[in-house]
Design a protein around this motif. Sequence first.
Motif, PDB file in Angstrom:
ATOM      1  N   LEU A 159      -7.273  17.861  37.352  1.00 41.30           N
ATOM      2  CA  LEU A 159      -6.708  18.690  38.411  1.00 41.30           C
ATOM      3  C   LEU A 159      -7.437  20.027  38.524  1.00 41.30           C
ATOM      4  O   LEU A 159      -7.609  20.563  39.616  1.00 41.30           O
ATOM      5  N   SER A 160      -7.859  20.575  37.395  1.00 39.61           N
ATOM      6  CA  SER A 160      -8.485  21.900  37.387  1.00 39.61           C
ATOM      7  C   SER A 160      -9.954  21.843  37.791  1.00 39.61           C
ATOM      8  O   SER A 160     -10.474  22.790  38.396  1.00 39.61           O
ATOM      9  N   ILE A 161     -10.646  20.752  37.479  1.00 38.90           N
ATOM     10  CA  ILE A 161     -12.094  20.686  37.700  1.00 38.90           C
ATOM     11  C   ILE A 161     -12.456  20.393  39.148  1.00 38.90           C
ATOM     12  O   ILE A 161     -13.514  20.806  39.625  1.00 38.90           O
ATOM     13  N   VAL A 162     -11.588  19.711  39.896  1.00 40.23           N
ATOM     14  CA  VAL A 162     -11.937  19.312  41.269  1.00 40.23           C
ATOM     15  C   VAL A 162     -12.258  20.528  42.137  1.00 40.23           C
ATOM     16  O   VAL A 162     -13.337  20.596  42.746  1.00 40.23           O
ATOM     17  N   PRO A 163     -11.352  21.523  42.255  1.00 40.05           N
ATOM     18  CA  PRO A 163     -11.718  22.680  43.092  1.00 40.05           C
ATOM     19  C   PRO A 163     -12.891  23.484  42.543  1.00 40.05           C
ATOM     20  O   PRO A 163     -13.672  24.055  43.308  1.00 40.05           O
ATOM     21  N   ALA A 164     -13.023  23.541  41.203  1.00 39.36           N
ATOM     22  CA  ALA A 164     -14.115  24.308  40.598  1.00 39.36           C
ATOM     23  C   ALA A 164     -15.472  23.704  40.958  1.00 39.36           C
ATOM     24  O   ALA A 164     -16.401  24.411  41.377  1.00 39.36           O
ATOM     25  N   ILE A 165     -15.617  22.386  40.825  1.00 38.50           N
ATOM     26  CA  ILE A 165     -16.889  21.734  41.170  1.00 38.50           C
ATOM     27  C   ILE A 165     -17.116  21.732  42.677  1.00 38.50           C
ATOM     28  O   ILE A 165     -18.242  21.917  43.145  1.00 38.50           O
ATOM     29  N   ALA A 166     -16.033  21.530  43.449  1.00 40.94           N
ATOM     30  CA  ALA A 166     -16.173  21.540  44.908  1.00 40.94           C
ATOM     31  C   ALA A 166     -16.700  22.889  45.393  1.00 40.94           C
ATOM     32  O   ALA A 166     -17.562  22.950  46.288  1.00 40.94           O
ATOM     33  N   GLU A 167     -16.192  23.980  44.798  1.00 41.79           N
ATOM     34  CA  GLU A 167     -16.663  25.316  45.169  1.00 41.79           C
ATOM     35  C   GLU A 167     -18.142  25.485  44.827  1.00 41.79           C
ATOM     36  O   GLU A 167     -18.936  25.970  45.636  1.00 41.79           O
ATOM     37  N   ALA A 168     -18.531  25.073  43.604  1.00 45.27           N
ATOM     38  CA  ALA A 168     -19.925  25.200  43.181  1.00 45.27           C
ATOM     39  C   ALA A 168     -20.846  24.339  44.042  1.00 45.27           C
ATOM     40  O   ALA A 168     -21.956  24.759  44.409  1.00 45.27           O
ATOM     41  N   LYS A 169     -20.408  23.139  44.375  1.00 47.94           N
ATOM     42  CA  LYS A 169     -21.240  22.234  45.177  1.00 47.94           C
ATOM     43  C   LYS A 169     -21.415  22.770  46.589  1.00 47.94           C
ATOM     44  O   LYS A 169     -22.510  22.673  47.165  1.00 47.94           O
ATOM     45  N   ARG A 170     -20.348  23.338  47.160  1.00 48.89           N
ATOM     46  CA  ARG A 170     -20.464  23.891  48.508  1.00 48.89           C
ATOM     47  C   ARG A 170     -21.436  25.067  48.550  1.00 48.89           C
ATOM     48  O   ARG A 170     -22.108  25.302  49.558  1.00 48.89           O
ATOM     49  N   LYS A 171     -21.536  25.805  47.433  1.00 49.88           N
ATOM     50  CA  LYS A 171     -22.483  26.926  47.342  1.00 49.88           C
ATOM     51  C   LYS A 171     -23.873  26.478  46.871  1.00 49.88           C
ATOM     52  O   LYS A 171     -24.741  27.309  46.638  1.00 49.88           O
ATOM     53  N   HIS A 172     -24.038  25.156  46.700  1.00 50.64           N
ATOM     54  CA  HIS A 172     -25.324  24.573  46.264  1.00 50.64           C
ATOM     55  C   HIS A 172     -25.765  25.131  44.909  1.00 50.64           C
ATOM     56  O   HIS A 172     -26.967  25.296  44.653  1.00 50.64           O
ATOM     57  N   ASP A 173     -24.790  25.403  44.056  1.00 50.36           N
ATOM     58  CA  ASP A 173     -25.073  25.917  42.710  1.00 50.36           C
ATOM     59  C   ASP A 173     -25.101  24.731  41.745  1.00 50.36           C
ATOM     60  O   ASP A 173     -24.120  24.438  41.049  1.00 50.36           O
ATOM     61  N   GLU A 174     -26.243  24.033  41.704  1.00 52.82           N
ATOM     62  CA  GLU A 174     -26.354  22.816  40.902  1.00 52.82           C
ATOM     63  C   GLU A 174     -26.237  23.103  39.405  1.00 52.82           C
ATOM     64  O   GLU A 174     -25.716  22.286  38.641  1.00 52.82           O
ATOM     65  N   ASP A 175     -26.730  24.266  38.981  1.00 55.28           N
ATOM     66  CA  ASP A 175     -26.640  24.615  37.565  1.00 55.28           C
ATOM     67  C   ASP A 175     -25.180  24.740  37.137  1.00 55.28           C
ATOM     68  O   ASP A 175     -24.797  24.280  36.056  1.00 55.28           O
ATOM     69  N   ARG A 176     -24.373  25.332  38.000  1.00 54.01           N
ATOM     70  CA  ARG A 176     -22.943  25.476  37.678  1.00 54.01           C
ATOM     71  C   ARG A 176     -22.237  24.115  37.693  1.00 54.01           C
ATOM     72  O   ARG A 176     -21.350  23.861  36.890  1.00 54.01           O
ATOM     73  N   VAL A 177     -22.634  23.247  38.602  1.00 51.14           N
ATOM     74  CA  VAL A 177     -22.067  21.894  38.632  1.00 51.14           C
ATOM     75  C   VAL A 177     -22.350  21.186  37.311  1.00 51.14           C
ATOM     76  O   VAL A 177     -21.465  20.547  36.727  1.00 51.14           O
ATOM     77  N   ARG A 178     -23.602  21.291  36.826  1.00 49.58           N
ATOM     78  CA  ARG A 178     -23.957  20.658  35.551  1.00 49.58           C
ATOM     79  C   ARG A 178     -23.152  21.255  34.404  1.00 49.58           C
ATOM     80  O   ARG A 178     -22.653  20.517  33.534  1.00 49.58           O
ATOM     81  N   THR A 179     -22.999  22.574  34.404  1.00 48.20           N
ATOM     82  CA  THR A 179     -22.268  23.233  33.325  1.00 48.20           C
ATOM     83  C   THR A 179     -20.796  22.826  33.329  1.00 48.20           C
ATOM     84  O   THR A 179     -20.223  22.502  32.284  1.00 48.20           O
ATOM     85  N   LEU A 180     -20.190  22.818  34.510  1.00 47.06           N
ATOM     86  CA  LEU A 180     -18.779  22.434  34.611  1.00 47.06           C
ATOM     87  C   LEU A 180     -18.564  20.984  34.181  1.00 47.06           C
ATOM     88  O   LEU A 180     -17.583  20.665  33.503  1.00 47.06           O
ATOM     89  N   SER A 181     -19.483  20.107  34.572  1.00 42.09           N
ATOM     90  CA  SER A 181     -19.356  18.699  34.198  1.00 42.09           C
ATOM     91  C   SER A 181     -19.427  18.536  32.682  1.00 42.09           C
ATOM     92  O   SER A 181     -18.594  17.853  32.078  1.00 42.09           O
ATOM     93  N   ARG A 182     -20.413  19.186  32.063  1.00 41.73           N
ATOM     94  CA  ARG A 182     -20.580  19.053  30.614  1.00 41.73           C
ATOM     95  C   ARG A 182     -19.381  19.642  29.871  1.00 41.73           C
ATOM     96  O   ARG A 182     -18.886  19.055  28.908  1.00 41.73           O
ATOM     97  N   ILE A 183     -18.901  20.804  30.334  1.00 44.80           N
ATOM     98  CA  ILE A 183     -17.745  21.432  29.689  1.00 44.80           C
ATOM     99  C   ILE A 183     -16.519  20.527  29.797  1.00 44.80           C
ATOM    100  O   ILE A 183     -15.724  20.404  28.855  1.00 44.80           O
ATOM    101  N   SER A 184     -16.375  19.852  30.939  1.00 46.14           N
ATOM    102  CA  SER A 184     -15.237  18.934  31.121  1.00 46.14           C
ATOM    103  C   SER A 184     -15.276  17.807  30.100  1.00 46.14           C
ATOM    104  O   SER A 184     -14.262  17.494  29.466  1.00 46.14           O
ATOM    105  N   PHE A 185     -16.461  17.188  29.946  1.00 45.55           N
ATOM    106  CA  PHE A 185     -16.582  16.094  28.981  1.00 45.55           C
ATOM    107  C   PHE A 185     -16.330  16.592  27.558  1.00 45.55           C
ATOM    108  O   PHE A 185     -15.614  15.961  26.781  1.00 45.55           O
ATOM    109  N   ARG A 186     -16.954  17.729  27.244  1.00 48.07           N
ATOM    110  CA  ARG A 186     -16.857  18.265  25.883  1.00 48.07           C
ATOM    111  C   ARG A 186     -15.412  18.522  25.482  1.00 48.07           C
ATOM    112  O   ARG A 186     -14.948  18.092  24.413  1.00 48.07           O
ATOM    113  N   PHE A 187     -14.667  19.217  26.344  1.00 49.08           N
ATOM    114  CA  PHE A 187     -13.317  19.605  25.958  1.00 49.08           C
ATOM    115  C   PHE A 187     -12.325  18.448  26.093  1.00 49.08           C
ATOM    116  O   PHE A 187     -11.343  18.382  25.355  1.00 49.08           O
TER     117      PHE A 187
END
Length: 541
Positions: A304-332
């Motif tokens: 529930l928490s990651i969907v808006p966070a990644i959607a915001e980063a993707k809309r801003k074309h911030d691929e580095d942040r998308v990668r970071t958010l994805s990895r943090i999601s898996f890790r935690f």
Amino acid sequence: MLKKSHFLGGAIILTIAGFLSKIIGMFYRIPLQDIVGDSGLGLYQEVYPLYLAFLNLATAGVPIALSRIIAEALAEGNTGKVQQILARSLLLMSVIGTALFSLLYFSSPLIALAMGNLHLVEPIRAISLSLLFVPLIAVLRGYFYGCQKMMVVGLSQVVEQTLRVVLIMLTAGYLVKLGEDTDSVIAGVNFGTMISTVISLLFLFLLLGWQQRSSRLTLDPRWKDWRWWIDRRFFLNMWKISWPICVGALAIPIFSLVDSFLAINIFRYVWRVDGVTADAWFGVYSRGGPLLQLASLFGASIALSIVPAIAEAKRKHDEDRVRTLSRISFRFAWLLGLPAGLGLTGIAEGANLALYGDLEGTRAMAILAVSAIPLSMLLATNGVLQGLGKENVPALHLLWGVGVKIVTTLVFASLFGIDGLSLSWLAASTFVWLLNMRSIRKLVKSEQNWAFDYIYPLIAANVMLLCTWTATIGCQYWLHGISARLLGAAETVIGIAVGMIVYIGLLVAIPLLEPRELDWLPGGNVVRKFAGFLRKRRTEQ
């Protein structure tokens, strides 16, 4: 821009709120049974799953879909569009809620007849009233998800569940005192559920008004024009996004339905037991269900928490942040899913004693608890894919998972009985999780250290499991003279305490968290300083 600590902080808030709601929901049935008796509780239990099915149909995909759309609008800086999205969503869900209410209310005699109990008509009609309001609650929660206001959502969940339990208890006690028949009492109980949803909806509207005043937002002057409310493209887009999310969010209910349809028949025709025994076996197996949901809460909260966070980063074309958010999601999800699943495995015997007074089905409960680990990962990876705009992918993977669940249920339950049902959960949830991970790797190119990310946490969690088992065995030795329920409660509490201390200690001491990852945790600076102190002491020694 979303602050680092807000993403995981939001997931932690939702986990705590979900945990409190689940605990309240688990234990209120005990006093309810004392008030209405076994027959009254039976009527309630027959109606409530039907209501949940309609509820999931109406709302399961809406909060996540809406949170993504709102997060994208906020990333563009278009606050006026957010108001319009909220208004149109409220209108859409009002229509859907009214339609589902009408369907359930007016078809209640046919449903009761199909269920073989005409006493269910009035309870079904009473619970159907909630469908007028719950879809609107889903919209408001989706709005707060999109605005990253997870505290509001968590607070509303706890308030709604608390109100529901209080009103159910008061209504049931009052009607029984008046001498009403069981049908009327359960109808009143379900009416109390509707009242709690109304109060919860008003509470959310109050919070919405407070937030908009504090943000100095004014109502769009175009709201009086019907064209501002109605947009066919918006409604079609919401449907396009929400229906696959709805399917993807139904992993636990769908897998449970597979058990419901197959288990009894397997017990009767493969194990050759009578219907009463088959029902009893399934009842024993079902003891682990609430524990599975509790253990997988953090994975659901990350989704529930990651969907808006990644959607915001993707809309801003911030691929580095998308990668970071994805990895943090898996890790935690892995770091917290592991101790939750294995920890519940360690205390399964004590929890079984404390909740049910005997040890039947303990092994099945322990296996089911392990399933919480891949299930947490499944839910977290669902959220990543949905945030990336690939909501069809987890829905398709879940359909494949249902096929695996059916096959493994037929095979494992035929061979191992109720233990096999638990094994089928482990197999199906692992299968869907791995499919999700494969798809994410094609979309997000991020490096992973398999030893650090997965192996070392697994070793630490197994050390925790060993310590938890040792603690529960010690309880059995020192407290063997007390009642079974008290012994089970002591084993559970002490096992959880020992497991938490050991696992958190290992996380900090090894350490299994990188300094940059601590920035994503609320209070991460404190943890970093403590870890640095421990490393300094080891160096001095």
